[in-house]
Design a protein around this motif. Structure first.
Motif, PDB file in Angstrom:
ATOM      1  N   ALA A  23      -4.635   1.898  -8.268  1.00  0.00           N
ATOM      2  CA  ALA A  23      -5.962   1.287  -8.350  1.00  0.00           C
ATOM      3  C   ALA A  23      -6.045   0.295  -9.508  1.00  0.00           C
ATOM      4  CB  ALA A  23      -7.033   2.364  -8.502  1.00  0.00           C
ATOM      5  N   ARG A  57      -8.210  -2.357  -7.033  1.00  0.00           N
ATOM      6  CA  ARG A  57      -8.930  -1.789  -5.886  1.00  0.00           C
ATOM      7  C   ARG A  57      -9.136  -0.299  -6.111  1.00  0.00           C
ATOM      8  NH1 ARG A  57      -6.022  -2.963  -0.528  1.00  0.00           N
ATOM      9  NH2 ARG A  57      -7.913  -1.992   0.229  1.00  0.00           N
ATOM     10  N   GLU A  70       0.809  -1.224   0.000  1.00  0.00           N
ATOM     11  CA  GLU A  70       0.000   0.000   0.000  1.00  0.00           C
ATOM     12  C   GLU A  70       0.841   1.272   0.000  1.00  0.00           C
ATOM     13  OE1 GLU A  70      -2.875  -0.007   3.142  1.00  0.00           O
ATOM     14  OE2 GLU A  70      -3.914  -1.750   2.325  1.00  0.00           O
ATOM     15  N   ARG A  97     -11.538   1.513  -4.646  1.00  0.00           N
ATOM     16  CA  ARG A  97     -12.126   2.179  -3.482  1.00  0.00           C
ATOM     17  C   ARG A  97     -11.541   1.646  -2.166  1.00  0.00           C
ATOM     18  NH1 ARG A  97     -16.195   5.480  -4.601  1.00  0.00           N
ATOM     19  NH2 ARG A  97     -16.892   5.428  -2.450  1.00  0.00           N
ATOM     20  N   PRO A  98     -10.223   1.693  -2.004  1.00  0.00           N
ATOM     21  CA  PRO A  98      -9.656   1.208  -0.744  1.00  0.00           C
ATOM     22  C   PRO A  98     -10.090   2.102   0.416  1.00  0.00           C
ATOM     23  CG  PRO A  98      -7.989   2.363  -2.000  1.00  0.00           C
ATOM     24  CD  PRO A  98      -9.206   2.247  -2.875  1.00  0.00           C
ATOM     25  N   THR A 103      -3.875  -2.911  -8.738  1.00  0.00           N
ATOM     26  CA  THR A 103      -4.379  -3.778  -7.677  1.00  0.00           C
ATOM     27  C   THR A 103      -5.829  -4.182  -7.889  1.00  0.00           C
ATOM     28  OG1 THR A 103      -5.114  -1.920  -6.307  1.00  0.00           O
ATOM     29  CG2 THR A 103      -2.844  -2.714  -5.964  1.00  0.00           C
TER      30      THR A 103
END
Length: 171
Positions: A126, A131, A86, A133-134, A129
């Motif tokens: 984003a 993702r 992250e 909307r982490p 990964t």
């Protein structure tokens, strides 16, 4: 007063005995140094380990209060203490906050550059990964906000009100 290896006086320059900055000088809400003895804005503590959701909430509060420099510190803590996978996300968010800081200070070139760089970083993270909307954050929306603000700053050439132009991290 102690001196550093280069012969400069450590205490006179807000440095510790090994020459590292102590950052004791008061700062305004945008992180600019103020004269010694002036009441500044309370410093954001550094090196705080927070849960990711707490980092997002705290950063949003600081952004809404017109303190993007301080929000950047929260993102930087998450970047340095969070999981390796992250770190790019938090670095990109820190760049967005610093871009807003520069735009609010009137640094058109630096503000626009960091806003666009941060937008690219969060979008790439984003897409890499899967993702978008982490922790409830809308990375696509943040990237669009950053690019729009960068264009506005370049068109207007002046400062922006940080609290008024703060992004919504969660939609």
């Amino acid at each position: 007063m102690g001196s550093t290896s280069s012969g400069r006086q450590a205490d006179a320059r807000d440095r510790d005995g090994e020459g590292r900055a102590r950052n004791a000088r008061p700062r305004d809400g945008l992180g600019r140094p103020l004269p010694y003895g002036t009441d500044g804005v309370e410093r954001q503590p550094e090196g705080v380990v927070r849960a990711p959701e707490q980092s997002v909430t705290e950063a949003q509060e600081l952004l809404d209060a017109g303190k993007p420099f301080h929000a950047h510190e929260v993102f930087e803590d998450a970047w340095k203490s969070g999981p390796e996978e992250e770190r790019t996300l938090w670095r990109g968010l820190a760049q967005l906050a610093v871009g807003l800081t520069h735009a609010a200070r009137g640094n058109v070139t630096g503000g626009a550059r960091l806003l666009r760089r941060g937008a690219g970083v969060v979008e790439e993270w984003a897409s890499d990964t899967g993702r978008g909307r982490p922790y409830g954050m809308d990375l696509t929306g943040l990237a669009a906000w950053a690019r729009e603000l960068a264009a506005d700053v370049e068109r207007g050439g002046g400062t922006v009100e940080a609290g008024v132009r703060a992004p919504r991290l969660r939609q």
